[in-house]
Design a protein around this motif. Structure first.
Motif, PDB file in Angstrom:
ATOM      1  N   LEU A  19      20.339  20.421  12.325  1.00 52.32           N
ATOM      2  CA  LEU A  19      21.303  19.351  13.087  1.00 52.32           C
ATOM      3  C   LEU A  19      20.702  19.232  14.421  1.00 52.32           C
ATOM      4  CD1 LEU A  19      23.027  18.133  10.034  1.00 52.32           C
ATOM      5  CD2 LEU A  19      21.013  17.551  10.042  1.00 52.32           C
ATOM      6  N   LEU A  20      21.899  20.385  15.176  1.00 52.68           N
ATOM      7  CA  LEU A  20      22.211  19.509  16.912  1.00 52.68           C
ATOM      8  C   LEU A  20      21.064  19.737  17.243  1.00 52.68           C
ATOM      9  CD1 LEU A  20      25.204  19.794  17.547  1.00 52.68           C
ATOM     10  CD2 LEU A  20      24.422  22.198  17.767  1.00 52.68           C
ATOM     11  N   ARG A  21      19.616  20.658  16.731  1.00 54.55           N
ATOM     12  CA  ARG A  21      18.956  21.581  17.446  1.00 54.55           C
ATOM     13  C   ARG A  21      17.341  20.941  17.019  1.00 54.55           C
ATOM     14  NH1 ARG A  21      16.934  26.165  19.585  1.00 54.55           N
ATOM     15  NH2 ARG A  21      15.349  25.812  17.720  1.00 54.55           N
ATOM     16  N   GLN A  22      17.988  19.801  15.882  1.00 49.44           N
ATOM     17  CA  GLN A  22      17.296  18.950  16.229  1.00 49.44           C
ATOM     18  C   GLN A  22      15.771  18.754  16.681  1.00 49.44           C
ATOM     19  OE1 GLN A  22      18.036  16.483  12.929  1.00 49.44           O
ATOM     20  NE2 GLN A  22      16.309  15.509  12.423  1.00 49.44           N
ATOM     21  N   ASP A  23      14.061  19.191  17.229  1.00 47.16           N
ATOM     22  CA  ASP A  23      13.467  18.348  18.412  1.00 47.16           C
ATOM     23  C   ASP A  23      13.702  19.273  19.521  1.00 47.16           C
ATOM     24  OD1 ASP A  23      13.023  16.771  16.583  1.00 47.16           O
ATOM     25  OD2 ASP A  23      14.116  15.425  17.420  1.00 47.16           O
ATOM     26  N   ALA A  24      14.832  19.781  19.689  1.00 46.76           N
ATOM     27  CA  ALA A  24      14.680  21.026  20.652  1.00 46.76           C
ATOM     28  C   ALA A  24      13.839  22.095  20.779  1.00 46.76           C
ATOM     29  CB  ALA A  24      15.974  21.994  21.152  1.00 46.76           C
ATOM     30  N   PRO A  25      13.118  22.124  21.913  1.00 49.85           N
ATOM     31  CA  PRO A  25      12.247  22.873  22.336  1.00 49.85           C
ATOM     32  C   PRO A  25      12.505  24.220  22.420  1.00 49.85           C
ATOM     33  CG  PRO A  25      12.310  21.976  24.319  1.00 49.85           C
ATOM     34  CD  PRO A  25      13.048  21.451  23.271  1.00 49.85           C
ATOM     35  N   GLY A  26      13.542  24.927  22.885  1.00 49.83           N
ATOM     36  CA  GLY A  26      13.840  26.036  22.562  1.00 49.83           C
ATOM     37  C   GLY A  26      15.489  25.783  22.895  1.00 49.83           C
ATOM     38  N   LYS A  27      16.467  26.832  23.711  1.00 52.17           N
ATOM     39  CA  LYS A  27      17.691  27.212  23.797  1.00 52.17           C
ATOM     40  C   LYS A  27      17.735  25.576  24.098  1.00 52.17           C
ATOM     41  CE  LYS A  27      19.462  32.146  25.317  1.00 52.17           C
ATOM     42  NZ  LYS A  27      20.286  31.999  25.775  1.00 52.17           N
ATOM     43  N   LEU A  28      19.519  25.375  23.957  1.00 54.97           N
ATOM     44  CA  LEU A  28      19.957  24.036  23.983  1.00 54.97           C
ATOM     45  C   LEU A  28      21.009  24.751  25.068  1.00 54.97           C
ATOM     46  CD1 LEU A  28      21.377  23.036  20.695  1.00 54.97           C
ATOM     47  CD2 LEU A  28      19.807  21.389  22.153  1.00 54.97           C
ATOM     48  N   GLY A  29      21.103  23.082  26.484  1.00 54.75           N
ATOM     49  CA  GLY A  29      21.639  23.220  27.488  1.00 54.75           C
ATOM     50  C   GLY A  29      23.368  23.883  27.099  1.00 54.75           C
ATOM     51  N   ARG A  30      24.316  23.258  27.719  1.00 54.06           N
ATOM     52  CA  ARG A  30      25.820  23.603  27.092  1.00 54.06           C
ATOM     53  C   ARG A  30      25.811  23.027  26.173  1.00 54.06           C
ATOM     54  NH1 ARG A  30      26.071  22.166  32.527  1.00 54.06           N
ATOM     55  NH2 ARG A  30      27.151  20.150  32.545  1.00 54.06           N
ATOM     56  N   VAL A  31      26.981  23.464  25.460  1.00 54.70           N
ATOM     57  CA  VAL A  31      27.586  23.174  23.953  1.00 54.70           C
ATOM     58  C   VAL A  31      28.762  22.754  24.263  1.00 54.70           C
ATOM     59  CG1 VAL A  31      27.517  23.376  21.346  1.00 54.70           C
ATOM     60  CG2 VAL A  31      24.959  22.994  22.563  1.00 54.70           C
ATOM     61  N   LEU A  32      29.071  22.169  23.361  1.00 60.77           N
ATOM     62  CA  LEU A  32      30.650  21.944  22.972  1.00 60.77           C
ATOM     63  C   LEU A  32      31.041  22.193  21.704  1.00 60.77           C
ATOM     64  CD1 LEU A  32      33.959  20.828  24.146  1.00 60.77           C
ATOM     65  CD2 LEU A  32      33.209  18.813  23.758  1.00 60.77           C
ATOM     66  N   GLU A  33      32.093  22.739  20.972  1.00 62.41           N
ATOM     67  CA  GLU A  33      31.759  23.320  19.816  1.00 62.41           C
ATOM     68  C   GLU A  33      33.513  22.916  19.089  1.00 62.41           C
ATOM     69  OE1 GLU A  33      33.143  27.322  18.313  1.00 62.41           O
ATOM     70  OE2 GLU A  33      32.787  26.882  15.728  1.00 62.41           O
ATOM     71  N   ILE A  34      33.901  22.155  18.437  1.00 64.12           N
ATOM     72  CA  ILE A  34      35.238  21.564  18.424  1.00 64.12           C
ATOM     73  C   ILE A  34      35.915  22.392  17.480  1.00 64.12           C
ATOM     74  CG2 ILE A  34      37.256  20.044  18.407  1.00 64.12           C
ATOM     75  CD1 ILE A  34      34.071  18.977  19.627  1.00 64.12           C
ATOM     76  N   GLY A  35      36.770  22.839  17.388  1.00 64.63           N
ATOM     77  CA  GLY A  35      37.730  23.844  16.119  1.00 64.63           C
ATOM     78  C   GLY A  35      36.399  25.389  16.243  1.00 64.63           C
ATOM     79  N   THR A  36      37.053  26.225  17.562  1.00 63.29           N
ATOM     80  CA  THR A  36      36.388  27.440  17.174  1.00 63.29           C
ATOM     81  C   THR A  36      37.306  28.526  15.816  1.00 63.29           C
ATOM     82  OG1 THR A  36      37.199  27.331  19.630  1.00 63.29           O
ATOM     83  CG2 THR A  36      36.690  29.872  18.878  1.00 63.29           C
ATOM     84  N   GLY A  37      38.324  27.882  15.712  1.00 61.65           N
ATOM     85  CA  GLY A  37      38.373  28.906  14.633  1.00 61.65           C
ATOM     86  C   GLY A  37      39.150  30.810  14.166  1.00 61.65           C
TER      87      GLY A  37
END
Ligand code: SAH
Length: 277
Positions: free
Chosen positions: A135-153
Motif C-alpha cells: 500500500l505504501l508503494r502503490q504507484d511508485a515506479p521504483g524505490k521509494l525515497g526516505r521512509v519513516l517507520e513508527i514502531g521499530t519493534g
C-alpha cells in the motif's frame, strides 16, 4: 568505494526461489550520536565501502543450511493471498525473518503468524507487513525515497523497507526493543537504516518530508504531525481506530490540494502510545 548494485537485480517469479538472502554480514559497531529533542539516533553502519546487503554469505540459519526454500514458500503464499507487487515479494523473500525472533520461535518465523518480541509487543504477520508495504508503494515506479517507520519493534520490517526505500528512519519508544533492533540489524550492515529511540507520535521532523510513513502501532487517530511530514504524492499507512470502534488500516495520500483518506480492512495492532519507556 565500490558501486552498489542496482536493485532489484532480478525480480522473482511469484513463488520462485529468491536468488539471494539478506543475511548478516561482518559486524561493525558505530556509536549512537545524539540528535536532541529527546531522540537518540543510532546509525546502523553508515560505513563507506561496505559490502552490499544483498550479497549473501553461506550461513547456518538454525532452520537447516538453507532457509531460502522456506522463505520462497512464504512468498508463494503471500502471492496466493493477493500480494502482487514484485518488489515487495522480492524483499520478503530476501529478509531472514527467523533472525528477528527468539531461537525457540525460529521454526515459526515463516508461518503467517505474529510472534512475541518481548515487552508485550509483537512482530506483525508476514502477510500484514507485505500488504502494508504494498500500500505504501502503490504507484511508485521504483524505490521509494526516505521512509519513516513508527514502531521499530525487532527491526524486521525496517530490514524489508531498507530494500525498497533509499533511507529508512525507524523510531521506537521502548528502549529495550530499540536496543534489540540495533542488535538484530547490525550484522546485516544496512547503511540506509537509521534507528531512533523516541516518541513516534511526534514523527521525526528532521527527515521530513517523507516519501512514505508506515506505523506498526495503532492509535485513535492519525497524528496530524505525520501528515505534515508527508511529501506531496506520498502515502501514509497506519492502523487506526475507526468510528465503529474497530482498528482498520488507513491509507492517507497527500495531494497538491490536501489529503485523500481510505479506510481498508480490519487489523489488530498493538496500541500507539506516547512517551519513551
Ligand atoms: N515493525 C515492527 C513491529 C513492532 S510492534 C517489527 O517488525 O517488529 C509495534 C511497535 O510500536 C512496538 O514495539 C511498540 O513499542 C511501538 N510503538 C508504540 N507506540 C509508539 C510510539 N509512539 N513511538 C514509537 N514506537 C511506538
Amino acid at each position: 568505494m565500490k558501486p552498489r548494485p542496482s536493485f532489484p537485480a532480478k525480480l522473482p517469479l511469484a513463488g520462485g526461489r529468491p536468488a539471494m538472502a539478506l543475511s548478516p554480514q561482518a559486524v561493525q559497531v558505530h556509536p549512537s550520536p545524539t540528535t536532541g529533542q529527546g531522540t537518540r539516533q543510532g546509525l546502523i553502519n553508515p560505513a563507506a565501502g561496505h559490502a552490499s546487503p544483498l550479497s549473501a554469505m553461506p550461513v547456518s540459519s538454525g532452520l537447516g543450511l538453507d532457509s531460502g526454500a522456506v522463505r520462497a514458500r512464504m512468498v508463494a503464499k503471500l502471492a496466493e493471498q493477493g500480494v502482487q507487487d514484485p518488489w515487495v515479494l522480492q524483499a520478503m523473500g530476501q529478509v531472514e525473518r527467523h533472525r528477528f525472533v527468539e531461537t525457540a520461535l525460529a521454526g515459526q518465523a515463516y508461518e503467517d503468524t505474529s510472534l512475541p518480541i518481548g515487552l508485550g509487543q509483537t512482530i506483525s504477520k508476514p502477510n500484514v507487513v507485505a500488504r502494508m508495504i504494498e500500500l505504501l508503494r502503490q504507484d511508485a515506479p521504483g524505490k521509494l525515497g526516505r521512509v519513516l517507520e513508527i514502531g521499530t519493534g525487532c527491526g524486521y520490517q525496517a530490514a524489508v523497507l531498507s530494500l525498497l526505500a533509499s533511507e529508512v528512519y525507524s523510531i521506537e519508544r521502548l528502549r529495550g526493543l530499540h536496543e534489540k533492533a540495533k542488535k538484530n540489524l547490525l550484522p546485516f550492515r544496512l547503511p540506509n537504516v537509521h534507528l531512533m529511540l523516541g516518541d513516534g507520535m511526534l514523527g521525526f521532523p528532521k527527515g521530513a518530508p517523507y516519501a512514505g510513513i508506515i506505523s506498526a502501532a495503532g492509535g485513535d487517530e492519525v497524528p496530524l504531525v505525520w501528515l505534515d511530514q508527508l511529501a506531496v504524492g506520498a502515502r501514509l499507512v497506519a492502523p487506526t481506530v475507526t468510528p465503529s470502534g474497530h482498528q482498520a488500516l488507513v491509507v492517507i495520500r497527500r495531494t497538491a490540494k490536501g489529503f485523500d483518506r481510505q479506510v481498508l480492512e480490519a487489523v489488530h495492532f498493538v496500541p500507539l502510545k506516547s512517551g519513551i519507556a
